[in-house]
Write a protein that holds these residues in place. Structure first.
Motif, PDB file in Angstrom:
ATOM      1  N   TYR A   1       0.826  -1.212   0.000  1.00 52.21           N
ATOM      2  CA  TYR A   1       0.000   0.000   0.000  1.00 52.21           C
ATOM      3  C   TYR A   1       0.856   1.256   0.000  1.00 52.21           C
ATOM      4  O   TYR A   1       0.699   2.140  -0.854  1.00 52.21           O
ATOM      5  N   TRP A   2       1.784   1.360   0.973  1.00 52.60           N
ATOM      6  CA  TRP A   2       2.574   2.578   1.105  1.00 52.60           C
ATOM      7  C   TRP A   2       3.685   2.673   0.058  1.00 52.60           C
ATOM      8  O   TRP A   2       4.051   3.776  -0.359  1.00 52.60           O
TER       9      TRP A   2
ATOM     10  N   LYS B   1       0.297   3.903  -2.810  1.00 47.61           N
ATOM     11  CA  LYS B   1       0.336   5.305  -2.368  1.00 47.61           C
ATOM     12  C   LYS B   1       1.267   6.127  -3.244  1.00 47.61           C
ATOM     13  O   LYS B   1       0.968   7.272  -3.597  1.00 47.61           O
ATOM     14  N   SER B   2       2.391   5.534  -3.632  1.00 47.89           N
ATOM     15  CA  SER B   2       3.361   6.269  -4.457  1.00 47.89           C
ATOM     16  C   SER B   2       2.881   6.450  -5.892  1.00 47.89           C
ATOM     17  O   SER B   2       3.402   7.285  -6.625  1.00 47.89           O
TER      18      SER B   2
ATOM     19  N   GLU C   1      -6.212   8.420  -4.021  1.00 50.44           N
ATOM     20  CA  GLU C   1      -6.723   9.393  -3.065  1.00 50.44           C
ATOM     21  C   GLU C   1      -8.112   9.016  -2.559  1.00 50.44           C
ATOM     22  O   GLU C   1      -8.454   9.217  -1.399  1.00 50.44           O
TER      23      GLU C   1
ATOM     24  N   ASP D   1      -6.936   5.020   7.565  1.00 49.78           N
ATOM     25  CA  ASP D   1      -5.959   4.603   6.554  1.00 49.78           C
ATOM     26  C   ASP D   1      -4.716   4.010   7.222  1.00 49.78           C
ATOM     27  O   ASP D   1      -4.225   2.943   6.833  1.00 49.78           O
TER      28      ASP D   1
END
Length: 263
Positions: free
Chosen positions: A126-127, A131-132, A137, A146
């Motif tokens: 995820y991160w 996310k990247s 959003e 989150d």
């Protein structure tokens, strides 16, 4: 006499390879009950599940689409069975002369082997990837939730890993990989069945888009390798945990055989 000696040796090897049922309901530190962390984790998982349902960004029938929610359900199931095993630990024995574990212990061990590396995978995926990518959003309407879903999951499973007393084994690497394969097949079936996400896209995650199979297969392959690495790190962490526990005790402690038999 020779036959009796062979039976005794065979049973001794089985007992050495197979952890005792009681280990699954104990902490690596003998004076601590697993209930001290398993009950709070269960409360946390159920609370986050309810919060996630109330904050979901689409129709509730689409809630099961996401790996994050699969992982949260795994945590609730694994920790619930862990509590049951803990409560039954004082009376647990091997099922038979072959040192077979009770079925509920085997199921707990299976869930344990799957849930911990999958939780770590969800956090990093995820991160580090989603996310990247800058395309998610809409997936995080509440920033605190989150973090709980994609960070808290790894924290609670790290506690379960570092405090438990039973082993993790290299040979069980296929268990989290089979779970990941099941989710992957689900995304394929959903795509070819014409399924859509809450915003009308024909994918569940933008980086796993089967309309771009080459790109998706690369992501899937790297994710599978990372999940395998997570399992190996779990085995290494369990071995280090057990070595530390033995060192802190004057008597021989828990034996973690990473190459032992399957549950």
């Amino acid at each position: 006499m020779m036959q009796s000696k062979w039976i005794l040796c065979s049973c001794g090897r089985a007992q050495h390879d197979q952890p005792s049922p009681e280990q699954f309901g104990k902490c690596c530190h003998e004076k601590i009950s697993p209930l001290l962390w398993r009950i709070p984790i269960l409360v946390w998982s159920l609370s986050i599940m309810c919060w996630s349902l109330s904050q979901f960004w689409g129709p509730l029938e689409l809630f099961p689409l996401y790996m994050t929610h699969w992982g949260l359900l795994l945590i609730a199931m694994e920790i619930t069975l862990g509590i049951i095993v803990t409560l039954k630990a004082p009376t647990m024995r091997y099922n038979d002369a072959t040192f077979g574990l009770p079925w509920y212990v085997k199921v707990y061990w299976l869930l344990y082997n799957v849930t911990i590396p999958v939780a770590f995978l969800i956090t990093v995926f995820y991160w580090g990837i989603l996310k990247s990518s800058g395309k998610i959003e809409k997936y995080a309407p509440n920033p605190v939730l989150d973090v709980m879903l994609h960070g808290g999951n790894s924290v609670v499973m790290l506690v379960e890993l570092l405090c438990s007393a039973h082993p993790s084994r290299v040979l069980h690497i296929f268990q989290p990989l089979l779970f990941a394969l099941a989710y992957l097949l689900f995304t394929v079936i959903y795509y070819f069945a014409g399924g859509q996400d809450p915003w009308g896209n024909h994918f569940i995650y933008p980086v796993i888009d089967w309309s771009r199979p080459q790109h998706t297969l690369v992501v899937v392959a790297l994710t599978g390798l990372f999940l395998a690495l997570m399992h190996l790190l779990v085995v290494a962490a369990a071995a280090a945990r057990d070595a530390l526990a033995r060192k802190l005790r004057s008597t021989t402690g828990i034996y973690n055989d990473g190459f032992g038999e399957e549950p």
